[in-house]
Scaffold this motif. Structure first.
Motif, PDB file in Angstrom:
ATOM      1  N   VAL A   1       0.832  -1.204   0.000  1.00  0.00           N
ATOM      2  CA  VAL A   1       0.000   0.000   0.000  1.00  0.00           C
ATOM      3  C   VAL A   1       0.865   1.252   0.000  1.00  0.00           C
ATOM      4  CG1 VAL A   1      -1.881   1.197   1.175  1.00  0.00           C
ATOM      5  CG2 VAL A   1      -1.764  -1.292   1.235  1.00  0.00           C
ATOM      6  N   GLY A   2       2.052   1.174   0.586  1.00  0.00           N
ATOM      7  CA  GLY A   2       2.926   2.340   0.666  1.00  0.00           C
ATOM      8  C   GLY A   2       3.623   2.677  -0.639  1.00  0.00           C
TER       9      GLY A   2
ATOM     10  N   ALA B   1       2.857   6.489   7.428  1.00  0.00           N
ATOM     11  CA  ALA B   1       1.503   6.724   7.931  1.00  0.00           C
ATOM     12  C   ALA B   1       0.552   5.612   7.516  1.00  0.00           C
ATOM     13  CB  ALA B   1       0.990   8.073   7.430  1.00  0.00           C
ATOM     14  N   VAL B   2       0.583   5.229   6.242  1.00  0.00           N
ATOM     15  CA  VAL B   2      -0.350   4.193   5.790  1.00  0.00           C
ATOM     16  C   VAL B   2       0.005   2.836   6.388  1.00  0.00           C
ATOM     17  CG1 VAL B   2      -0.885   5.412   3.657  1.00  0.00           C
ATOM     18  CG2 VAL B   2       0.958   3.730   3.668  1.00  0.00           C
ATOM     19  N   SER B   3       1.289   2.637   6.707  1.00  0.00           N
ATOM     20  CA  SER B   3       1.676   1.380   7.347  1.00  0.00           C
ATOM     21  C   SER B   3       1.129   1.307   8.767  1.00  0.00           C
ATOM     22  CB  SER B   3       3.205   1.240   7.357  1.00  0.00           C
ATOM     23  OG  SER B   3       3.719   1.193   6.046  1.00  0.00           O
ATOM     24  N   LEU B   4       1.169   2.433   9.480  1.00  0.00           N
ATOM     25  CA  LEU B   4       0.623   2.458  10.834  1.00  0.00           C
ATOM     26  C   LEU B   4      -0.875   2.153  10.842  1.00  0.00           C
ATOM     27  CD1 LEU B   4       2.233   5.530  12.651  1.00  0.00           C
ATOM     28  CD2 LEU B   4       2.449   3.130  13.280  1.00  0.00           C
ATOM     29  N   GLY B   5      -1.595   2.654   9.835  1.00  0.00           N
ATOM     30  CA  GLY B   5      -3.044   2.510   9.837  1.00  0.00           C
ATOM     31  C   GLY B   5      -3.582   1.386   8.990  1.00  0.00           C
ATOM     32  N   GLU B   6      -2.736   0.620   8.283  1.00  0.00           N
ATOM     33  CA  GLU B   6      -3.228  -0.445   7.407  1.00  0.00           C
ATOM     34  C   GLU B   6      -3.932  -1.517   8.224  1.00  0.00           C
ATOM     35  OE1 GLU B   6      -4.116  -3.312   4.737  1.00  0.00           O
ATOM     36  OE2 GLU B   6      -2.825  -3.821   6.416  1.00  0.00           O
ATOM     37  N   PHE B   7      -5.100  -1.899   7.753  1.00  0.00           N
ATOM     38  CA  PHE B   7      -5.906  -2.846   8.513  1.00  0.00           C
ATOM     39  C   PHE B   7      -6.410  -4.013   7.674  1.00  0.00           C
ATOM     40  CE2 PHE B   7     -10.318  -4.055   9.650  1.00  0.00           C
ATOM     41  CZ  PHE B   7     -10.045  -4.721  10.828  1.00  0.00           C
TER      42      PHE B   7
END
Length: 553
Positions: free
Chosen positions: A429-430, A485-491
């Motif tokens: 995603v990143g 940021a997207v790694s912290l919030g990836e679900f």
């Protein structure tokens, strides 16, 4: 003027670009194409034969056609609304210098890293039954599509501000000033000079927003209820509730084809509009607002951020305390012996470890891809890979997560026991954010500067280091911040592959929200608040590095 590169030089350039693409191609082939193909084949293949008739059966269902229509139009409206609200913010952050700018930029970015289930819960607390609007004015929006649209703007505001604002801050304002000196009005100068230069960045931001809203899951699942459903929600329902894997595979392929068509159209339109731009140090373009109009614009952007972005975050903080004070936070340090094998607070360290690893992977893979894709005279194969890089944002995260479990479970790719499985999924995603953030700036660098360096005897590596790197260093830091940021919030994918003894923050929040009881809900809000704080600190550090007084971009 330096001489035009020779045929041999162009051939060497093409060979170098193909060599740079080797790592990104291998990464996406192994960790994206292979898992997705494995899960689709599992759903559409029976006794060795493909059941292609399922496509007609699924598309003939009225409910599926309704889902397709809602998925498309809500994504278009969400994208247009986000651009309308966020573009003034991009201008303010790019051109204005004001007290608290770094803090406000971090606050603007925090919503983007929140798990979508938390975003949905925050807006339900604002606009749903018993929410603030309901308590104060008797207004409920949770039964309308407006709650979904506003939540999408909340979630994607930072995408436009950072992607467009990153390039806008480096555009030489003297070009627009020259047009005004020649008699153009401010609006006409902006429309004729600045807007065409921003077009690639605006298109990139619009594409990312559209893909995120087209594949929206947590927000629609919570706020949409039974009335609204996107393809992503329907794929999840068919997979985990009805256990109809063939139908889920058909919907995945439909989503895949639709996203591929959108990416192809985007690549074609952006190539036609890209051109070399005059880039300057961003620190010299930002200045204090002048006049009542500019101060009013700054005030409007701050007010929008306060109402649209800060209010939902404030609700999360308020709910994390509730009537228990710090009780919910203290409960995070204890093992409950239920869903978690460790104390929920350990998810903070896990998330940071995974995010740093995912960011490193995304920057390397995305950076190599962006450099290889810089030249607009690249072949069709290279340009096609440009569009394929965005597919992870448009393919169901449920499909990717299940694909990892099915495809990467035997030698030589048995990664089930490896902690690297999570950052690899997060990096998927990143990478698109790294590419889309760096590519407009790289392509804006005048190619004649590289050619002049080559004529003076610089090697390709030294020419890139001396010419390109100083101009893209700022974009690289922005890209790294996005990837982190997207790694912290990836679900979506992480929830299927994170081990019970090593949960990430979003997974831990979702598990707590899925358990009944006031204590579990309070812990979920407390853990969401911790996630916001971790993200805000990381983004403030990034802002400090990005605005270092060394004069670098």
């Amino acid at each position: 003027m330096p001489p035009a590169p020779s045929t041999a030089g162009r051939a060497k350039g093409r060979a170098a670009r193909l060599a740079l693409l080797a790592v990104p191609v291998a990464f996406f082939a192994v960790f994206f194409a292979y898992p997705v193909a494995a899960i689709v084949a599992r759903g559409l293949k029976t006794d060795g034969s493909w059941q292609l008739g399922r496509f007609a059966e699924v598309l003939a269902q009225p409910d599926v056609r309704q889902v397709l229509w809602f998925t498309t139009w809500q994504a278009l409206v969400s994208t247009a609304l986000t651009l309308l609200i966020a573009l003034p913010g991009a201008y303010v952050f790019a051109r204005f210098d004001f007290p608290g700018k770094q803090l406000l930029r971090a606050v603007v970015t925090v919503p983007f890293v929140l798990p979508t289930v938390v975003v949905g819960s925050a807006f339900m607390a604002l606009v749903g039954r018993g929410g603030l609007l309901h308590e104060w004015w008797g207004v409920r929006l949770d039964t309308t599509v407006w709650a979904i649209l506003l939540a999408h703007v909340f979630f994607n505001y930072a995408v436009v501000v950072r992607t467009v604002g990153g390039l806008w801050a480096q555009l030489d304002p003297r070009q627009e000033e020259a047009a005004r000196m020649l008699g153009a009005s401010p609006a006409k100068a902006w429309r004729r000079v600045t807007l065409p230069a921003l077009a690639p960045a605006v298109a990139a931001a619009a594409l990312m927003v559209f893909l995120f809203t087209f594949t929206s899951f947590g927000v629609v699942q919570i706020l949409g209820g039974p009335a609204f459903s996107t393809l992503e929600v329907e794929i999840y329902r068919q997979t985990s509730e009805i256990f109809d894997l063939p139908t889920a595979a058909v919907l995945t392929m439909i989503q895949f084809v639709a996203v591929g068509a959108i990416l192809a159209l985007h690549a074609w339109t952006v190539r036609r509009r890209e051109s070399a731009l005059r880039l300057v140090d961003a620190s010299v373009t930002a200045r204090r607002p002048r006049g009542a109009g500019q101060w009013a614009l700054l005030g409007a952007v701050v007010a929008t951020a306060a109402v649209l972005l800060v209010a939902p975050l404030a609700v999360l903080v308020e709910r994390s305390f509730g009537a228990a004070g710090l009780g919910y936070y203290r409960a995070l340090t204890r093992e409950d012996g239920g869903v978690f094998l460790v104390a929920p607070i350990e998810a903070v360290g896990n998330s940071l470890q995974y995010a740093f690893a995912a960011t490193a992977i995304a920057v390397v893979v995305g950076g190599l891809a962006a450099v290889a894709l810089t030249r607009r005279d690249a072949g069709r194969l290279v340009r096609g890979f440009d569009a394929l890089l965005m597919l992870p944002l448009g393919v169901s995260a449920v499909t990717v997560g299940f694909g990892f479990l099915i495809a990467l479970d035997e030698p030589p790719l048995d990664l089930r026991a490896s902690w690297m499985l999570v950052p690899l999924a997060q990096a998927l995603v990143g990478v698109p954010f790294v590419v889309r953030t760096m590519l407009p700036v790289l392509r804006a660098v005048d190619v004649r500067l590289r050619e002049a360096a080559a004529v003076l005897g610089a090697s390709p590596w030294r020419a890139w280091r001396e010419v390109d790197l100083p101009m893209v260093r700022r974009a690289l830091l922005i890209a790294a911040g996005f990837a982190f940021a997207v790694s912290l919030g990836e679900f979506g994918a992480t929830v299927f592959i994170a081990r019970p003894d090593n949960p990430t923050l979003p997974v831990a929040v979702a598990r707590l929200l899925g358990r009944p009881g006031e204590l579990n809900y309070g812990q979920a809000m407390a853990l969401s608040t911790v996630l916001m704080i971790v993200c805000a600190v990381a983004l403030l550090v990034l802002e400090w590095l990005r605005t270092d007084r060394t004069g670098e971009f």
